[in-house]
Design an enzyme around this catalytic site. Structure first.
Site, mmCIF file in Angstrom:
data_model
loop_
_atom_site.group_PDB
_atom_site.id
_atom_site.type_symbol
_atom_site.label_atom_id
_atom_site.label_comp_id
_atom_site.label_asym_id
_atom_site.label_seq_id
_atom_site.Cartn_x
_atom_site.Cartn_y
_atom_site.Cartn_z
ATOM 1 N N LEU A 112 40.754 -0.005 25.791
ATOM 2 C CA LEU A 112 41.118 1.027 25.639
ATOM 3 C C LEU A 112 43.114 0.606 25.306
ATOM 4 C CD1 LEU A 112 41.829 3.508 27.973
ATOM 5 C CD2 LEU A 112 42.064 2.140 29.868
ATOM 6 N N ILE A 143 42.666 -4.667 25.834
ATOM 7 C CA ILE A 143 43.917 -3.772 26.746
ATOM 8 C C ILE A 143 44.103 -3.703 24.346
ATOM 9 C CG2 ILE A 143 46.347 -3.383 27.163
ATOM 10 C CD1 ILE A 143 43.481 -2.884 29.361
ATOM 11 N N LYS A 144 44.030 -2.227 24.622
ATOM 12 C CA LYS A 144 44.476 -2.414 23.012
ATOM 13 C C LYS A 144 45.767 -2.228 23.024
ATOM 14 C CE LYS A 144 42.252 0.267 20.013
ATOM 15 N NZ LYS A 144 41.364 1.062 18.826
ATOM 16 N N VAL A 145 46.451 -2.770 22.115
ATOM 17 C CA VAL A 145 48.256 -3.091 21.475
ATOM 18 C C VAL A 145 48.629 -2.838 20.521
ATOM 19 C CG1 VAL A 145 50.303 -4.729 22.244
ATOM 20 C CG2 VAL A 145 48.262 -4.536 24.321
#
Length: 380
Positions: A112, A143-145
């Site tokens: 996400l 978690i997409k960064v």
């Protein structure tokens, strides 16, 4: 390979995991995602703002929830977060049995992404990353960064906080090295704080087809112009993305083998795998599976859209090919043609940010309209 063997299943025997670059509520409810897991050996799911824009704005699957959330007084952004978190939670639950297997190999994850509006905001990225991590409340969420200058310290801090991170928008080899450094530093921060590093997973998403989409026309123009460099330019067409990926993999093998890594490995850390992204072919002149077949190798992930998944099931030919080719020469010779790969990939990073920001803004506009309609209906 026997025609009875599903290539999507067979690819895992070469050490690569297939993740699906797609999420939509109907595939969570109608059994489609479960079927992909059981029959095609699907081992993860990735999402991004553009995918959610198509899912939410392009279907009625979310209409009732949008009306309900609007009547609760939520803003368009808050409605989006609720919808996205709910979908990711359901996908996480479907993949949880795989994640829980002792030999899951870092699979079973659903990704996400933080808001694309935060692409140059370290503090905002960390804050929203932690908010999403706690809101989803599943151990198998990533978690997409983005791998921007502002994203690198956010990656380190989220890893240090025990958050699984999918680093996105990597277009060049030197930036990949910085991403791996941020991951290692985050693990070391946890060790210094006497916190565990076991079951803390990360992937580094290296984007492929967009590299060739940008550079190929320039190479073709040089080849068509003739002259001494025409042959060299022609020989590099369609080669730069895969060469970049293979060079990144060589760096991966170096980084996750030395003394620094061994200290972390002995404490239970797992390497940050390379993930091949943007692997749907965008050039009709190339084989549809160009960016899948060429990059099969141990301890890697390929996240592919539904269309590519269907193609690979039908005609994939799995084999370990990632270490083939003298690819360093491809990248080393670009300057001879006056092409600055760093400048070009910086352009791709900026364009990549826009490719997520624009659909996200469109999605918020759609949600705001639906929110206003729901509120108007309640007061009518």
């Amino acid at each position: 390979m026997s025609s009875s063997v599903n290539p999507l299943v067979a690819i895992h025997s070469f050490g690569q995991s297939i993740w699906l670059d797609y999420i939509r509520r109907n595939i969570l409810h109608n059994g489609e995602l479960q079927r992909l897991i059981e029959e095609d050996g699907l081992r993860g799911v990735t999402s991004n703002p553009a995918i959610f824009e198509k899912a939410i704005a392009g279907s009625d699957d979310y209409a009732d929830d949008i009306r309900q959330l609007a009547r609760q007084g939520l803003t368009a952004e808050q409605i989006y977060a609720q919808l996205a978190v709910a979908d990711v939670q359901q996908a996480c639950d479907l993949l949880r049995p795989l994640y829980d297997q002792p030999n899951s190999g870092g699979d079973g994850y659903v990704s996400l992404e933080v808001s694309p509006e935060l692409i140059n905001d370290t503090e905002g990225t960390v804050t929203e990353g932690l908010q999403f991590w706690h809101a989803v409340n599943r151990p198998n969420v990533m978690i997409k960064v983005p791998a921007t200058r502002a994203g690198l310290p956010a990656i380190r801090r989220l890893i240090a906080a025990g958050v699984n991170v999918n680093v996105t928008l990597i277009f060049r080899v030197d930036r990949y090295r910085e991403v791996a450094e941020a991951f290692l530093a985050g693990l070391e921060d946890r060790v210094k704080a006497d916190l565990p590093v076991t079951r803390l997973d990360s992937v580094a998403s290296f984007f492929l087809s967009r590299i060739d989409v940008l550079i190929d026309p320039q190479l073709q123009k040089l080849a068509a112009a003739g002259g001494e460099q025409a042959g060299l330019a022609a020989s590099l067409v369609g080669e730069v993305a895969i060469a970049s990926a293979r060079q990144a993999y060589q760096i991966y093998q170096e980084i996750f083998a030395g003394p620094r890594w061994e200290r972390l490995r002995k404490l239970g850390a797992q390497p940050q795998r390379l993930l091949w992204a943007s692997t749907g072919n965008k050039n009709p002149k190339y084989d549809d599976l160009k960016y899948v077949e060429a990059l099969i190798g141990p301890n890697t992930v390929n996240t592919i859209p539904v269309e590519t998944l269907d193609l690979y099931r039908a005609k994939g030919r799995p084999a370990g090919r990632l270490s083939e080719g003298a690819d360093k020469q491809v990248l080393a010779r670009l300057p001879e043609l006056g092409l600055d790969l760093t400048a070009l990939t910086n352009q791709l990073e900026e364009e990549g940010a826009r490719k997520f920001s624009e659909p996200f803004a469109k999605l918020l506009a759609v949600l705001e309209q639906k929110r206003q309609e729901a509120l108007a209906a309640t007061t009518a």
